[in-house]
Design a protein around this motif. Structure first.
Motif, PDB file in Angstrom:
ATOM      1  N   ASP A  23       0.940  -1.386  -0.031  1.00  0.00           N
ATOM      2  CA  ASP A  23      -0.147   0.255   0.134  1.00  0.00           C
ATOM      3  C   ASP A  23       0.834   1.084   0.197  1.00  0.00           C
ATOM      4  OD1 ASP A  23      -2.171  -1.379  -0.009  1.00  0.00           O
ATOM      5  OD2 ASP A  23      -3.038  -0.881   1.897  1.00  0.00           O
ATOM      6  N   SER A  24       2.011   1.022   0.613  1.00  0.00           N
ATOM      7  CA  SER A  24       2.728   2.398   0.645  1.00  0.00           C
ATOM      8  C   SER A  24       4.186   1.987   0.960  1.00  0.00           C
ATOM      9  CB  SER A  24       2.385   3.217   1.732  1.00  0.00           C
ATOM     10  OG  SER A  24       2.716   2.879   2.919  1.00  0.00           O
ATOM     11  N   GLY A  25       5.066   2.907   1.068  1.00  0.00           N
ATOM     12  CA  GLY A  25       6.546   2.527   1.454  1.00  0.00           C
ATOM     13  C   GLY A  25       6.838   2.601   2.822  1.00  0.00           C
ATOM     14  N   GLU A  26       5.652   2.695   3.567  1.00  0.00           N
ATOM     15  CA  GLU A  26       5.829   2.666   5.231  1.00  0.00           C
ATOM     16  C   GLU A  26       6.445   1.038   5.501  1.00  0.00           C
ATOM     17  OE1 GLU A  26       2.395   3.297   7.234  1.00  0.00           O
ATOM     18  OE2 GLU A  26       3.306   3.655   8.999  1.00  0.00           O
ATOM     19  N   PRO A  27       7.370   0.915   6.443  1.00  0.00           N
ATOM     20  CA  PRO A  27       7.788  -0.219   6.702  1.00  0.00           C
ATOM     21  C   PRO A  27       6.543  -1.236   7.501  1.00  0.00           C
ATOM     22  CG  PRO A  27       9.191   1.417   7.700  1.00  0.00           C
ATOM     23  CD  PRO A  27       8.206   2.273   7.263  1.00  0.00           C
ATOM     24  N   PHE A  75      22.899  -4.304   5.209  1.00  0.00           N
ATOM     25  CA  PHE A  75      22.843  -2.907   5.738  1.00  0.00           C
ATOM     26  C   PHE A  75      22.456  -2.292   4.534  1.00  0.00           C
ATOM     27  CE2 PHE A  75      24.891   1.110   5.994  1.00  0.00           C
ATOM     28  CZ  PHE A  75      24.353   1.479   7.321  1.00  0.00           C
ATOM     29  N   SER A  76      21.269  -1.355   4.952  1.00  0.00           N
ATOM     30  CA  SER A  76      20.651  -0.433   3.860  1.00  0.00           C
ATOM     31  C   SER A  76      20.520   0.947   4.314  1.00  0.00           C
ATOM     32  CB  SER A  76      19.284  -0.971   3.668  1.00  0.00           C
ATOM     33  OG  SER A  76      19.228  -2.441   3.645  1.00  0.00           O
ATOM     34  N   VAL A  77      20.639   1.687   3.042  1.00  0.00           N
ATOM     35  CA  VAL A  77      20.183   3.003   3.036  1.00  0.00           C
ATOM     36  C   VAL A  77      19.050   3.582   2.244  1.00  0.00           C
ATOM     37  CG1 VAL A  77      21.306   5.349   2.879  1.00  0.00           C
ATOM     38  CG2 VAL A  77      22.908   3.501   3.772  1.00  0.00           C
ATOM     39  N   ALA A  78      18.146   4.147   2.603  1.00  0.00           N
ATOM     40  CA  ALA A  78      17.012   4.417   2.024  1.00  0.00           C
ATOM     41  C   ALA A  78      16.628   5.883   1.808  1.00  0.00           C
ATOM     42  CB  ALA A  78      15.803   3.714   2.369  1.00  0.00           C
ATOM     43  N   GLU A  79      16.418   6.441   0.765  1.00  0.00           N
ATOM     44  CA  GLU A  79      15.737   7.720   0.926  1.00  0.00           C
ATOM     45  C   GLU A  79      14.663   8.019  -0.190  1.00  0.00           C
ATOM     46  OE1 GLU A  79      19.170  10.100   0.153  1.00  0.00           O
ATOM     47  OE2 GLU A  79      19.562   9.561  -1.933  1.00  0.00           O
ATOM     48  N   ALA A  80      14.074   8.973   0.107  1.00  0.00           N
ATOM     49  CA  ALA A  80      12.714   9.081  -1.016  1.00  0.00           C
ATOM     50  C   ALA A  80      13.253   9.185  -2.437  1.00  0.00           C
ATOM     51  CB  ALA A  80      11.992  10.667  -0.575  1.00  0.00           C
ATOM     52  N   ALA A 130      17.163   7.092   5.643  1.00  0.00           N
ATOM     53  CA  ALA A 130      16.967   5.934   6.684  1.00  0.00           C
ATOM     54  C   ALA A 130      17.857   4.876   6.634  1.00  0.00           C
ATOM     55  CB  ALA A 130      15.495   5.586   6.864  1.00  0.00           C
ATOM     56  N   THR A 131      18.347   4.331   7.677  1.00  0.00           N
ATOM     57  CA  THR A 131      19.384   3.250   7.228  1.00  0.00           C
ATOM     58  C   THR A 131      18.565   1.991   8.116  1.00  0.00           C
ATOM     59  OG1 THR A 131      20.403   3.799   9.566  1.00  0.00           O
ATOM     60  CG2 THR A 131      21.424   4.537   7.580  1.00  0.00           C
ATOM     61  N   SER A 132      19.099   0.915   7.683  1.00  0.00           N
ATOM     62  CA  SER A 132      18.317  -0.395   8.285  1.00  0.00           C
ATOM     63  C   SER A 132      19.213  -1.474   8.302  1.00  0.00           C
ATOM     64  CB  SER A 132      17.071  -0.799   7.492  1.00  0.00           C
ATOM     65  OG  SER A 132      16.203   0.158   7.192  1.00  0.00           O
ATOM     66  N   THR A 133      19.211  -2.252   9.313  1.00  0.00           N
ATOM     67  CA  THR A 133      19.854  -3.578   9.134  1.00  0.00           C
ATOM     68  C   THR A 133      19.208  -4.861   9.609  1.00  0.00           C
ATOM     69  OG1 THR A 133      20.140  -3.177  11.584  1.00  0.00           O
ATOM     70  CG2 THR A 133      21.939  -2.416  10.309  1.00  0.00           C
ATOM     71  N   THR A 134      19.559  -6.120   8.957  1.00  0.00           N
ATOM     72  CA  THR A 134      18.910  -7.152   9.461  1.00  0.00           C
ATOM     73  C   THR A 134      20.025  -8.266   9.540  1.00  0.00           C
ATOM     74  OG1 THR A 134      17.808  -6.851   7.163  1.00  0.00           O
ATOM     75  CG2 THR A 134      16.667  -8.409   8.671  1.00  0.00           C
ATOM     76  N   ASN A 135      19.789  -9.198  10.588  1.00  0.00           N
ATOM     77  CA  ASN A 135      20.697 -10.019  10.746  1.00  0.00           C
ATOM     78  C   ASN A 135      20.050 -11.388  10.973  1.00  0.00           C
ATOM     79  OD1 ASN A 135      23.323  -8.107  11.116  1.00  0.00           O
ATOM     80  ND2 ASN A 135      21.803  -7.240  12.443  1.00  0.00           N
ATOM     81  N   GLY A 143      11.947   3.996   8.498  1.00  0.00           N
ATOM     82  CA  GLY A 143      11.077   4.351   7.299  1.00  0.00           C
ATOM     83  C   GLY A 143      11.807   5.808   6.828  1.00  0.00           C
ATOM     84  N   ILE A 144      11.599   6.221   5.843  1.00  0.00           N
ATOM     85  CA  ILE A 144      12.047   7.436   5.331  1.00  0.00           C
ATOM     86  C   ILE A 144      11.207   8.877   5.542  1.00  0.00           C
ATOM     87  CG2 ILE A 144      13.372   6.471   3.253  1.00  0.00           C
ATOM     88  CD1 ILE A 144      10.924   7.533   1.469  1.00  0.00           C
ATOM     89  N   VAL A 145      10.213   8.248   6.405  1.00  0.00           N
ATOM     90  CA  VAL A 145       9.455   9.370   7.047  1.00  0.00           C
ATOM     91  C   VAL A 145       9.589   9.267   8.727  1.00  0.00           C
ATOM     92  CG1 VAL A 145       7.218  10.281   7.608  1.00  0.00           C
ATOM     93  CG2 VAL A 145       7.363   9.497   5.259  1.00  0.00           C
ATOM     94  N   GLU A 146      10.085  10.624   9.093  1.00  0.00           N
ATOM     95  CA  GLU A 146      10.426  10.621  10.530  1.00  0.00           C
ATOM     96  C   GLU A 146       9.345   9.757  11.339  1.00  0.00           C
ATOM     97  OE1 GLU A 146      12.824  12.074  12.009  1.00  0.00           O
ATOM     98  OE2 GLU A 146      14.016  12.935  10.542  1.00  0.00           O
ATOM     99  N   ASN A 147       9.783   9.272  12.440  1.00  0.00           N
ATOM    100  CA  ASN A 147       9.065   8.649  13.352  1.00  0.00           C
ATOM    101  C   ASN A 147       8.266   7.417  12.620  1.00  0.00           C
ATOM    102  OD1 ASN A 147       9.432  10.623  14.877  1.00  0.00           O
ATOM    103  ND2 ASN A 147       7.527  11.229  15.531  1.00  0.00           N
ATOM    104  N   SER A 148       8.828   6.765  11.699  1.00  0.00           N
ATOM    105  CA  SER A 148       8.351   5.397  11.455  1.00  0.00           C
ATOM    106  C   SER A 148       9.480   4.380  11.327  1.00  0.00           C
ATOM    107  CB  SER A 148       7.918   5.632   9.815  1.00  0.00           C
ATOM    108  OG  SER A 148       8.742   5.849   8.981  1.00  0.00           O
ATOM    109  N   SER A 149       9.171   3.501  12.033  1.00  0.00           N
ATOM    110  CA  SER A 149      10.230   2.345  11.990  1.00  0.00           C
ATOM    111  C   SER A 149       9.417   1.053  12.361  1.00  0.00           C
ATOM    112  CB  SER A 149      11.314   2.424  12.857  1.00  0.00           C
ATOM    113  OG  SER A 149      10.820   2.339  14.428  1.00  0.00           O
TER     114      SER A 149
END
Lengths: 1039, 509
Positions: A155-159, A263-268, A310-315, A339-345
């Motif tokens: 539906d969106s790019g929200e995690p 390890f990831s870096v995301a932006e709009a 926004a950066t993300s990690t998965t292990n 998430g690339i929107v503040e206050n979303s993770s």
């Protein structure tokens, strides 16, 4: 003995089918190995008999009673099945060849498995090798775009946001049309994710229900598309079935570890080109607005405030061990996806244990799949329901760029500052989920096996939403008081299943019969709390205060209750009780309250599903395949006159390539025909078939903090006829492969007719409720279409290979019969209350746009022109794509692999609600920021922005969804690692589209209470969380 | 015993344990056995629920309020740029161009009829209501059904035993009239004789008498005939209200405070926020509503001009009568009024510290009497109306539904229609409101007086219909709708027609 008799009666028909043959006999033994050594667990079978064995830990096997002229078949998952003639030998050692395509060949189907070659229905499996790479929040994303006939759109790019998953179109006008998900044999409930409600800017739709699964634990995902495959799931099968199988320890001989990290870096990927402060002021002056009232001195890029890199990690760490008599796999993962929107993770911790062990000379197989997942969600203040003030993104797109980035700034003239939303609101969710599946399978004879399956699926959800007393212009009651809400729910699903499976090989045919019983119970209980008037402005403390106040009141209530609460306008604490009889009680003043007004509402209900099912597969001469299934489904959600539904199906397949008249060059040629009836009971809900009385709830605390104590009302009418929606599907398919399947093609055509559509339709008033849940008489939705999948190994050499797979689906949807016209497609925003963009009507596809025809602006007045009248009409366009397509290609050279995956959708239209709500001249006059083009369109600053084709845009797009470059580091024979792979992954690298919004693949979900006529919203872009562009680096090591 | 029979035993016992009758249990709602059908509801809790529903409907700016006010010469909701466009829902009401798909017409149909059904559930003997509970439910049913009859000219009715397969019967206007009359008269003996007090939020004898007066006064429209017995019934009902202690009271805007007064016969526990903030500009705010107003509702120049006073401004000393209120200016804007006026807000508006308010584009906030039309409005067009003042709370739960001044004027009107002279009674009220006395009172004067006294209290449509003025021309009414008498009734909502074949669309739609 009674039990024995019963059992004989039960089994007699099956024994009657048994034949027996006597052969001359020798014994054969030997060792089976692969390139690395002895291979345990290999199936060794005398061809055409049930005489078989499995190799032990050292790869040894022995067979007795073997005909000297027989042929022995060696088979093992992942290896080429091979035949060896005995020719009187008593020792036969054999080296298995790995089969790179073997994994694709096994397809998990309902209550069993088959192979692609023997499948009669339209079933597609995607295995871990073919999964999408990168930041994968939930399992559906692994297979997005990989399968013909399946449309998956997040539906969106929200995690962790919800996913629209459509298999062969949309059948239902009301339910979410998502398929039934089955994880390791446990059919999941469709409501395990809660909607976030009680926020001050509107509520947000439910989350993805599969978020609890670690994508790295998944072995394969099977998609059952046609009715012959899904009818075994009866009243829940109409939207297709997705079977998720988690990895076992079968491949890890001797024990091995696997560690992977990303390890990831995301932006709009895209932002709006809004006016900055100087151009905003210049445009204000140019259009005659007083700068003094519009200039607040700052130059704030509000999109920079709302978005972030926004950066993300998965292990993941897993251990697998195949020890001969069984295997085990344990895994642990931790990931945090910002998430690339503040206050979303989205933070996720998962642990999984899969174990299998064989007892009693391999006759008894015990299996356990247990997982625990904890997800912590942080929701950005976003909502598809936001009204004129907008949510975080709406305000970021429209906020005056001269406002300072200060949450306490007071000069907004009633509008909401993104800074206030970020600083003074908080929306969190914590979910614990345990999914355990235990199975015991016993081979009663070599032909007959019995299996018992117990499943337990427990979800504990805690959602909270707080807006502090400092939040200016966020909500009417919030400022100076603070408001908060909490939703808590425990959902427990228990499953009990028993199946009998009889397999028999005859001279020239084989029979496979399955019969089973299934019982599933869905328990739901929990509470919703709302509080008003807090003594703290710390958001976390507000939630603690709300919960402790509610707990304190609950501890002071004796007896059962549905609701309780207090407020300044009420003396004491009221308690609304249902049992032993309805009573509106007041227990006087309670202690422990830390909020000024409190309202608590509880719920507790369960539903049951009881089913009997059977399937018969019959194969003649390995050419003609027949399948028939039947399921009887009883559900406590159906009315008394329809407690049970019956769902039959049948399919035939003809493997033409096995015929003599087909040359050897044609490796696959199979024709399939199928028919079946399936049901859909999604959205039927609890107890909608009888009169039920309960206290009303909802938004009880008003903007001043007062409460009108709820009374009781009837929740529904008695409707004993209430039942499932029914879908009848016909399909035909052809599978084609040449040159040992180097080139393959599959073409399927289908037609689905859905009737008895479930609708929350308007009651004939006077009535207890404005709506009544019923199956609409004479209603029908048709989906018909073609699916094409092509695969070609363009280059197939030792050091260099290149392959490409292409899939395309064309689907046509139409409501062929429907009484009445139903507005749908909620539009939100300033001056858009009660606006809608779609209508359901006979002769139109679902999600058809119903709009004013926009004819530009009047050259002199700047008012919008509607040449065909200021009325809404069908405009011949729908939100449903005609064509969805995917192209994936992989090039491998020595240790390097490069793969790319494109997907696209065509023929659909998007309603740009964001532009409708924010990018108009009137919005600029009101002090809002707009696009430069908004001010040059010739629109009057006094013009109204009604819903019209002005905001309807073609949504066609092609997206480079994923590109992955990976390198297998060459390993020393005795090195630390067995394998080491490094990869670089790009997601959403580019999109080709004419759509003017941020992303053409969107669908916002307003909260349930905001849906017009209860219809889901689709194809409407209202400040959707944009998809990020993500670059990831991954490392995967085996040791 | 071999493994086979063990297995069979296991299977059989599993089946035995788990076989279910698929019945849901009463764990979070009270279930009614399907074979019984309706089995009564809890009278107290269900009655409270009907009250809550009615209160909620009364507090809303849309639906019930909009159908009664925005469709008249008193109120309009102009589209201001993109604001309040709302898909044309307000414009069509004021222009009299609504269609059978109008959302507010549908919602109001559903809401009022649902009240009728839920009240019937309480009244049913299987719910064992106390006599007073049954009487209160009858009052709420009469109130709701009255407006169904008033809006649509018919009233559907469903017995509580009827399931969804039963099409409700449709009462003609005359049948509905009798039904309502019967509800009110049978309710009266069992209703409490509540006098002026905080308890007038529940149904009382006075409230039922008030409804009776309304019913009789409008009898011609509803049952096709009216005579002096009806008018006498109006007078008797108003006298009975007075006998319970209600009377006219001076201090017009004090009546809309939360305090107990002699005029309030029935008030709703619902927030007055909509009444206040709908008309206020964004930059008009109060400490408990820092976000300001919503800049929608206004009145028409013609209606504003029907009051005494300076036609172009409404500051203190502009010669206005009390009911037109006043607008604070630099000299008297302060904490006690927050700079926000009472009554009709026109001309320059001020902040509580006496500085001029601006609109959002930065111009002085000057409310104009004239509007360019239903569309194409700026932020400042239109005179704003405010009856409940934010100094008493921006969202106070206290909205007046029935007021004695209305009863007083009903009695005067009944006397006039019986051939008497209403002048003295009208002037009695006018004197109390600081308006100069009238020499005589004609029908037109009576309607105008009701408008001045009862503006924004949702009786305007009902009054205009009784005086035959609903189809007359006024500003921004569609010319084609002027004189279109079929618009005296709303269309049956299209979805209601589909749901019940017994319904026939009103003529003209």
């Amino acid at each position: 003995m009674k039990n024995k008799l019963l059992m004989r009666l039960f089994l007699l028909p099956m024994f009657a089918l048994l034949g027996s043959t006597v052969y001359a006999q020798i014994s054969v033994s030997g060792t089976v190995s692969d390139a690395t050594g002895p291979l345990p667990g290999v199936n060794v079978l005398v061809k055409g008999t049930s005489n078989g064995a499995q190799t032990d830990f050292d790869g040894n096997y022995s067979l007795s009673d073997v005909d000297p002229n027989a042929t022995i078949v060696f088979s093992y998952v992942g290896f080429v099945t091979s035949e060896v003639s005995v020719n009187g030998q008593t020792t036969i050692n054999f080296v298995m060849q790995e089969d790179t395509e073997a994994l694709e060949e096994v397809v998990i189907i309902g209550y069993g498995s088959t192979t692609v070659k023997d499948a009669t229905g339209a079933v597609t499996a995607v295995t871990s090798d073919d999964f999408n790479q990168g930041v994968i929040a939930s399992p559906e994303q692994l297979i997005q775009g990989k399968t013909a006939g399946v449309q998956i759109s997040q539906d969106s790019g929200e995690p962790g946001s919800a996913v629209a998953f459509r298999i062969r179109g949309s059948n239902s006008i009301r339910s979410n049309n998502n398929p039934l998900f089955v994880v390791d044999g446990v059919p999941l409930a469709n409501d395990t994710s809660l909607e976030l409600s009680g926020t001050t800017f509107g509520s947000a739709g439910a989350r993805n229900p599969l978020n609890f699964l670690n994508p790295n634990d998944i072995e394969s995902i099977s998609i059952l598309k046609d009715a012959s495959a899904t009818a075994i799931y009866g009243s829940r099968g109409a939207n297709g079935v997705v079977i998720i199988t988690t990895k076992s320890g079968r491949s890890g001989r001797g024990g091995s570890f696997e560690l992977s990290s990303t390890f990831s870096v995301a932006e709009a990927a895209n932002e709006y080109d809004l006016l900055d402060a100087p151009s905003y002021l210049a445009a204000s002056t140019a259009n005659g607005f007083d700068i003094a009232e519009r200039n607040f001195g700052a130059n704030t890029d509000w999109q920079d405030v709302a978005f972030r890199r926004a950066t993300s990690t998965t292990n993941n760490l897993s251990y697998t061990n195949n020890y001969g008599d069984g295997n085990i796999r344990a895994s642990f993962s931790y990931g945090k996806n910002f998430g690339i929107v503040e206050n979303s993770s989205l933070e996720r911790v998962t642990g999984r244990l899969n174990a299998q062990h064989r007892f009693l000379e391999d006759k008894l197989k015990l299996g356990l799949q247990a997982s625990y997942g904890r997800t912590n969600d942080e929701f950005a203040p976003l909502s598809g329901s936001a009204g004129f003030r907008g949510d975080l993104l709406g305000s970021a797109y429209s906020a005056n760029p001269t406002w300072p980035n200060d949450p306490d700034f007071t000069g907004t003239g009633g509008l909401t500052s993104p800074a206030a939303l970020l600083a003074y609101t908080e929306n969190l969710g914590n979910t614990d989920r345990i999914l355990v599946n235990f199975s015991a399978e016993y081979d009663v004879t070599s032909e007959l096996s019995a299996k018992v399956n117990l499943g337990y699926d427990y979800t504990d959800t805690f959602l909270s939403s707080a807006t502090s007393a400092k939040a200016l212009n966020v909500d009417q009651g919030a400022f100076g008081n603070g408001v908060a809400g909490v939703s808590q729910r425990e959902a427990t699903n228990t499953l009990l299943e028993a199946t009998l499976n009889y397999k028999k090989e005859f001279e020239n045919s084989s029979l496979d019969v399955l019969a089973g019983y299934s019982y599933q119970k869905f328990d739901r209980n929990g509470r919703n709390l709302s509080g008003f008037g807090f003594f703290t402005t710390q958001l976390g403390d507000m939630i603690d205060d709300l919960v402790s106040s509610a707990d304190a009141v609950e501890s002071q209530i004796t007896g059962s209750y549905q609701q309780y609460g207090y407020a300044p306008n009420i003396n004491g604490t009221f308690v609304n009780r249902l049992f032993p009889e309805i009573l509106q009680d007041n227990i006087g003043n309670t202690t422990g309250s830390r909020v000024r007004s409190l309202f608590g509402d509880t719920f507790d209900s369960f539903d049951e599903l009881q089913s009997y099912f059977a399937r018969v597969n019959y194969t003649l001469a390995d050419k003609y395949l027949f399948t028939a299934t039947m399921r009887a489904d009883g559900s406590s959600t159906f009315g008394d006159d329809n407690k049970y539904g019956y769902f039959p199906s049948a399919a035939v397949a003809w493997k033409i390539n096995e015929e003599d008249f087909i040359g050897d060059n044609v490796s696959t040629l199979k024709l399939r025909l199928n028919w079946g009836i399936t049901g859909n009971q999604d959205g039927l809900g609890y107890g909608n078939f009888l009169q039920r009385e309960r206290f009303g709830g909802g938004d009880v605390i008003n903007d001043g903090g007062d409460i009108n104590i709820p009374g009781t009302s009837s929740q529904s009418f008695a409707n004993p006829d209430l039942k499932w929606e029914e879908t009848m599907q016909f399909g035909a398919g052809i599978d084609f492969g040449v040159n040992n399947d180097r080139f393959t093609a599959t073409v399927d055509v289908y037609r689905k007719s859905t009737t008895d559509l479930l609708l929350r339709t308007i009651s004939a008033q006077p009535a207890a409720q404005p709506f009544v849940f019923l199956n609409l008489p004479d209603s029908e939705v048709i989906n018909q279409g073609i699916e094409i999948a092509l695969g070609y190994d363009i280059v197939d050499q030792e050091d260099f290979s290149w392959n490409a797979n292409f899939q395309l689906t064309y689907n046509e949807n139409e409501i062929t019969s429907l009484q009445g016209q139903f507005p749908a497609g909620t539009i939100r925003g300033q001056g858009l209350s009660l606006a809608f963009a779609q209508q359901l009507q006979e002769g139109q596809p679902l999600f058809s746009y119903f709009l004013r025809e926009f004819g530009g602006f009047d050259a002199t007045t700047g008012q919008p022109l509607y040449p065909e009248g200021d009325v809404q009409k069908f405009v011949g366009k729908s939100a449903l794509p005609d064509i969805t397509a995917g192209l994936s290609t992989t090039v491998a050279y020595k240790n390097w692999t490069l793969s790319a995956f494109f997907n696209g959708q065509f023929g659909h239209y998007i309603y740009n609600n964001t532009a409708n709500a924010f990018f108009t001249a009137g919005a600029f006059r009101g002090g809002r920021n707009v696009l430069p083009s908004t001010l040059t369109a010739g629109e009057s600053f006094d013009a109204a922005a009604d819903v019209s084709t002005r905001f309807l845009e073609a949504g066609d797009f092609v997206r480079l969804q994923n590109a992955t470059l990976s390198y297998n580091v060459p390993m020393e024979e005795d090195g630390l690692f067995d394998a080491l792979q490094l990869s670089l992954i790009g997601q959403n690298l580019f999109v080709i589209t004419d759509y003017s919004g941020l992303d053409p693949e969107v669908s916002v979900s307003p909260g349930g209470g905001d849906l017009l006529n209860g219809f889901p919203v689709y194809g409407i872009d209202y400040t959707a969380f944009p998809r990020p562009r993500t670059i990831s680096f991954g490392i995967n090591a085996k040791f | 015993m071999n493994t086979r029979s063990l297995l069979a035993m296991a299977l059989v016992s599993l089946l035995a344990i788990s076989c279910t009758d698929l019945e849901i249990e009463a764990t979070d709602s009270v279930l009614t056995d399907e074979s019984v059908g309706f089995d009564g509801v809890n009278a107290e809790a269900a009655l409270n629920n009907v009250y809550n529903d009615v209160y909620g409907q009364l507090g809303d700016q849309a639906n019930f309020f909009a159908l009664n006010e925005v469709s008249t010469d008193e109120t309009l909701v102009p589209t201001r740029g993109t604001d309040w466009g709302d898909n044309g829902i307000w414009r069509t009401l004021h222009a009299h161009t609504w269609s059978p798909t109008h959302q507010y017409i549908l919602n109001t149909w559903n809401n009022l009829n649902q009240n009728v059904f839920r009240a019937s559930e309480v009244i049913d003997s299987r719910s064992s209501p106390t006599p007073q509970q049954a009487a209160e439910a009858k009052f709420l049913r009469a109130f709701s059904m009255y407006f169904v009859m008033d809006f649509w000219g018919v009233a559907p009715f469903r017995n509580v035993d009827d399931g969804p397969e039963v099409n409700p019967t449709v009462l003609t206007s005359a049948e509905a009239y009798d039904f309502i009359l019967n509800d009110l008269t049978t309710a009266l003996p069992d209703l409490p004789a509540t006098g002026p007090s905080a308890e007038t939020n529940r149904a009382s004898r006075a409230a039922a008498n008030f409804m009776l007066a309304k019913l009789h006064l409008n009898a011609e429209r509803h049952k096709g005939s009216i005579d002096n017995t009806d008018y006498q019934a109006v007078i008797d009902a108003v006298d009975a209200i007075a006998a319970d202690g209600f009377a006219l009271q001076a201090g017009y805007f004090d009546l809309f405070k939360q305090d107990v007064d002699n005029e309030t016969i029935w008030w709703a526990v619902t927030s007055v926020g909509n009444r206040i903030w709908n008309g206020m500009h964004y930059n008009i705010n109060a400490p408990d509503n820092a976000g300001g107003g919503w800049n929608g509702f206004t009145t028409l120049a013609e209606f504003y001009d029907s009051f005494e006073g300076d036609p172009n401004s409404n500051y203190v000393g502009d010669g206005q009568e009390e009911r037109r209120g006043w607008v604070p200016d630099a000299s008297n804007a302060d904490d006690t009024n927050l700079g926000i006026g009472y009554g009709f807000l026109i001309n320059q508006q001020y902040n509580e510290d006496g500085t001029k308010l601006k609109d959002r584009p930065g111009n002085d906030l000057v409310f104009t009497k004239e509007l360019p039309g239903l569309q194409g409005n700026g932020e400042a067009t239109g005179v704003r109306m405010i009856k409940y003042h934010p100094v008493n709370g921006s969202f106070t739960s206290h909205e007046i539904v029935f007021r004695y001044a209305d009863a007083h004027l009903m009695k005067a009107e009944a006397m006039m229609r019986m051939g008497g002279d209403a002048t003295a009674m009208v002037n009695e009220l006018r004197a109390l409101r600081g308006a100069s006395p009238l020499g005589s009172v004609s029908e037109a004067d009576m309607l105008a007086e009701r408008g001045r006294e009862l503006w924004y209290e949702f009786w305007r449509r009902n009054d205009m219909l009784r005086f035959g003025q609903f189809t007359r021309d006024w500003e921004f009414k569609d010319p084609a709708s002027v004189g279109a008498s079929f618009r005296n009734l709303y269309p049956i909502p299209i979805n209601a027609l589909l749901s019940n074949p017994n319904l026939v669309q009103n003529e003209g739609y």
